[in-house]
Design a protein around this motif. Structure first.
Motif, PDB file in Angstrom:
ATOM      1  N   LEU A   1       0.779  -1.251  -0.087  1.00  0.00           N
ATOM      2  CA  LEU A   1      -0.060   0.064  -0.130  1.00  0.00           C
ATOM      3  C   LEU A   1       0.694   1.240   0.032  1.00  0.00           C
ATOM      4  N   TYR A   2       1.972   1.345   0.808  1.00  0.00           N
ATOM      5  CA  TYR A   2       3.111   2.378   0.908  1.00  0.00           C
ATOM      6  C   TYR A   2       4.458   1.836   0.717  1.00  0.00           C
ATOM      7  N   THR A   3       5.085   2.544   0.144  1.00  0.00           N
ATOM      8  CA  THR A   3       6.920   2.045   0.405  1.00  0.00           C
ATOM      9  C   THR A   3       7.399   3.304   0.789  1.00  0.00           C
ATOM     10  N   ILE A   4       8.122   3.431   1.849  1.00  0.00           N
ATOM     11  CA  ILE A   4       8.802   4.704   2.321  1.00  0.00           C
ATOM     12  C   ILE A   4      10.386   4.210   2.391  1.00  0.00           C
ATOM     13  N   VAL A   5      10.996   5.285   1.830  1.00  0.00           N
ATOM     14  CA  VAL A   5      12.274   5.321   1.754  1.00  0.00           C
ATOM     15  C   VAL A   5      12.903   6.343   2.672  1.00  0.00           C
ATOM     16  N   GLY A   6      13.721   6.277   3.501  1.00  0.00           N
ATOM     17  CA  GLY A   6      14.248   7.360   4.451  1.00  0.00           C
ATOM     18  C   GLY A   6      13.012   8.289   4.729  1.00  0.00           C
ATOM     19  N   GLY A   7      12.182   7.855   5.074  1.00  0.00           N
ATOM     20  CA  GLY A   7      11.005   8.781   5.625  1.00  0.00           C
ATOM     21  C   GLY A   7      10.230   9.398   4.534  1.00  0.00           C
ATOM     22  N   ARG A   8      10.615   9.150   3.368  1.00  0.00           N
ATOM     23  CA  ARG A   8       9.842   9.695   2.125  1.00  0.00           C
ATOM     24  C   ARG A   8       9.127   8.800   1.411  1.00  0.00           C
ATOM     25  N   VAL A   9       7.718   8.746   1.214  1.00  0.00           N
ATOM     26  CA  VAL A   9       6.843   8.091   0.142  1.00  0.00           C
ATOM     27  C   VAL A   9       7.387   8.199  -1.107  1.00  0.00           C
ATOM     28  N   VAL A  10       7.816   7.036  -1.537  1.00  0.00           N
ATOM     29  CA  VAL A  10       8.099   6.543  -3.081  1.00  0.00           C
ATOM     30  C   VAL A  10       7.183   5.594  -3.745  1.00  0.00           C
ATOM     31  N   TYR A  11       6.220   5.309  -2.879  1.00  0.00           N
ATOM     32  CA  TYR A  11       5.209   4.332  -3.742  1.00  0.00           C
ATOM     33  C   TYR A  11       3.848   4.790  -2.714  1.00  0.00           C
ATOM     34  N   GLN A  12       2.706   4.947  -3.397  1.00  0.00           N
ATOM     35  CA  GLN A  12       1.609   4.986  -2.758  1.00  0.00           C
ATOM     36  C   GLN A  12       0.447   4.345  -3.856  1.00  0.00           C
ATOM     37  N   GLN A  13      -0.208   3.029  -3.151  1.00  0.00           N
ATOM     38  CA  GLN A  13      -1.149   2.522  -4.019  1.00  0.00           C
ATOM     39  C   GLN A  13      -2.238   3.355  -4.312  1.00  0.00           C
ATOM     40  N   ALA A  14      -2.848   3.388  -5.643  1.00  0.00           N
ATOM     41  CA  ALA A  14      -3.886   4.070  -6.095  1.00  0.00           C
ATOM     42  C   ALA A  14      -4.989   3.870  -5.158  1.00  0.00           C
ATOM     43  N   GLY A  15      -5.646   5.017  -4.746  1.00  0.00           N
ATOM     44  CA  GLY A  15      -6.757   4.670  -3.842  1.00  0.00           C
ATOM     45  C   GLY A  15      -6.653   5.146  -2.430  1.00  0.00           C
ATOM     46  N   MET A  16      -5.240   4.913  -2.059  1.00  0.00           N
ATOM     47  CA  MET A  16      -4.883   5.005  -0.667  1.00  0.00           C
ATOM     48  C   MET A  16      -5.014   6.676  -0.122  1.00  0.00           C
ATOM     49  N   PRO A  17      -5.376   6.992   1.082  1.00  0.00           N
ATOM     50  CA  PRO A  17      -5.510   8.192   1.186  1.00  0.00           C
ATOM     51  C   PRO A  17      -4.183   8.851   1.438  1.00  0.00           C
ATOM     52  N   ALA A  18      -4.258  10.240   1.336  1.00  0.00           N
ATOM     53  CA  ALA A  18      -2.901  10.999   1.292  1.00  0.00           C
ATOM     54  C   ALA A  18      -2.343  11.183   2.620  1.00  0.00           C
ATOM     55  N   GLN A  19      -1.214  11.479   2.650  1.00  0.00           N
ATOM     56  CA  GLN A  19      -0.623  11.680   4.182  1.00  0.00           C
ATOM     57  C   GLN A  19      -1.428  12.996   4.652  1.00  0.00           C
ATOM     58  N   LYS A  20      -1.535  13.143   5.945  1.00  0.00           N
ATOM     59  CA  LYS A  20      -2.392  14.302   6.538  1.00  0.00           C
ATOM     60  C   LYS A  20      -1.087  15.007   7.106  1.00  0.00           C
TER      61      LYS A  20
END
Length: 530
Positions: free
Chosen positions: A511-530
């Motif tokens: 659903l999400y891939t985070i590298v060094g604290g940064r989102v580098v992949y987000q599955q379509a339809g998943m909510p954005a970061q708040k």
């Protein structure tokens, strides 16, 4: 910075902090693949998709279609098409290639071994009098002496075979590589190990890092030939560093691009019947073996191997070698042991790449020397069935024995991805979830479950692609687990991998891939970061 309860973590929140509510979903450390060839894989489909050929019928149909658009006399080459992946579980014959392309030279390439058709042999001048190249064989009919078309580490006798490289500009090559690395992110990979990189490959990673477009961390094994005197080998090892000093030795670099071991090719492979084995390969159609004493191929003489290992140790290089057969593993460990007598190697974490057929004795030797291995679970799934039909049960007992490995030393999971983009249909399949599922279930694609006593627990299988791979590369203090002080590399997945049905493991979605604290992949339809 912190791992704990909501209260422990949220008290660190600042005005710029972005929050993702996992809503109970599973969080794991970012995954790592210990063995990929991203540059070649990225270029393989940069222009157009490659066909997936699952049978000799499909191979012949594809060649026939190629003859319609390829001028007569021009080469048709099918690369890295392993016979163990075909429905017939064998190489095509020279006659089968002749029938569909009598006027074109054809090479069915499967790594170190492949089959050429009659036209390819004719235009190359390959006859019954053609000698075998060094460490290779031009296979000939035992009755007539004529070439059968099977070439084992002998492609050099062919003339005019086109290279693999596509006519892409430097910018297009970088774009293709960046696109593939993004696909890796989508499957949860936050680190990879390029297991055979040239200096130009290394420069591509450095260029992406400089442009801040590198979305995962790369450990770079440097490709190294073995021939030469100690002085010549030492000079070439020193030259790997380059004028800028960024090419070596092991450990040079930073958290994004770091130099790993030197990589040699010691023997052939089990996917094409060239792994160097203690007992002969049985006669049969799978690998077109007709001799009673054919043990496979050894590319480096034992004494030469010892020279390279010793000169590498002097310069603090970690060492690994492609080594598929158990006799090849004997020879590699002999070299490691010989060097260890004068210069201890335990802390260097020397490695064996593939190590498809270890033995109890060799596992004990690995344990004593601190030798690790990078293994390819998908090969158990894709190729185990064909091998079970070739080798007796007594020999298959030691095919990919992961539990036994982990009782003696550390192994890490890799794919050897080399062609195509799709994580399941590529050569080789690179989905880490397929690897995890295979290690847990021991299921093969065509022949049921192989050696279930060697299955790993789910935690062990996840370790293959996280902390174990970090350990292989001297990076376990920086990544591989979710701990304070380590890189912020993590993923969110769509199911609880510790509790879901075992067969669901191969279908995990990131659903999400985070590298060094940064989102580098987000599955379509998943909510954005708040």
């Amino acid at each position: 910075m912190a791992v704990g309860t909501d209260g422990d973590v949220l008290k660190l929140k600042g005005s710029e902090t972005k929050i993702i509510d996992a809503k109970g979903k599973t969080i794991l450390p970012g995954l790592m693949d210990s063995h990929v060839h991203p540059v070649g894989a990225a270029m393989s489909e940069a222009i157009a998709p490659m066909p997936v050929l699952k049978s000799i019928v499909a191979v012949r149909d594809h060649i026939r279609k190629q003859t319609e658009t390829t001028p007569k006399g021009k080469w048709i080459v099918i690369r890295y098409a392993f016979p163990t992946r075909l429905d017939e579980a064998r190489f095509p014959t020279k006659a089968e290639l002749d029938e569909v392309a009598p006027d074109h030279p054809v090479l069915y390439h499967a790594g170190p071994a492949g089959v050429a058709n009659s036209m390819a042999l004719k235009i190359s001048g390959v006859t019954k009098d053609t000698p075998n190249p060094t460490a290779g064989v031009v296979v000939k009919d035992e009755k007539t002496g004529e070439p059968t078309g099977m070439l084992r580490n002998a492609y050099g006798v062919l003339k005019g075979v086109p290279s693999e490289s596509e006519s892409l500009t430097s910018a297009e090559r970088l774009t293709a590589l960046k696109n593939l690395l993004s696909r890796y992110n989508a499957e949860g990979l936050t680190s990879i190990a390029d297991r055979n990189a040239s200096r130009s490959d290394l420069d591509m990673y450095l260029a992406l890092k400089k442009e801040k477009q590198l979305n995962l961390r790369v450990n770079v094994a440097r490709s190294f030939g073995s021939a030469g005197t100690p002085a010549e080998v030492g000079k070439r090892l020193d030259e790997l560093a380059g004028k800028d000093g960024l090419g070596g030795p092991t450990g040079v670099g930073d958290e994004w691009v770091r130099i790993g071991p030197i990589k040699m090719f010691l023997d052939g492979g089990m996917l094409n019947g060239t792994a160097f084995m203690r007992e002969p390969w049985p006669k049969g159609d799978t690998y077109q073996v007709t001799q009673t004493d054919y043990h496979g191929l050894l590319f480096i003489k034992p004494e030469q191997l010892k020279i390279v290992v010793l000169e590498a140790v002097k310069r603090k290089w970690q060492v690994t070698a492609h080594c598929a057969g158990e006799r090849g593993m004997d020879i590699l460990l002999d070299a490691y042991e010989a060097v260890n007598e004068t210069t201890p190697i335990n802390d260097l974490r020397f490695c064996i790449t593939h190590a498809n057929f270890p033995s109890k004795m060799n596992l004990q030797r690995c344990q004593k020397l601190g030798v690790c291995a990078d293994v390819q679970p998908a090969w158990l799934y894709k190729d185990g069935g064909a091998l079970m039909k070739v080798l007796p049960e007594s020999r298959m007992r030691w095919f990919q024995p992961y539990k036994s490995w982990m009782e003696h030393t550390t192994i890490g999971g890799g794919s050897d991805h080399m062609l195509r983009y799709d994580p399941f249909m590529a050569t080789n399949p690179w989905s880490p979830w397929l690897g995890i599922w295979t290690a847990v279930t021991r299921k093969t694609e065509r022949s049921g479950i192989h050696q279930p006593d060697e299955a790993l627990s789910r935690e062990q299988a996840i370790r293959l692609y996280t902390i174990n791979n970090a350990y292989l590369h001297h990076e376990e203090k920086e990544k591989g687990s979710l701990e304070v002080g380590k890189y912020g590399d993590l993923i969110m997945v769509d199911r609880d991998v510790m509790k879901c049905p075992a067969d669901d493991l191969r279908d995990v979605k990131v659903l999400y891939t985070i590298v060094g604290g940064r989102v580098v992949y987000q599955q379509a339809g998943m909510p954005a970061q708040k």
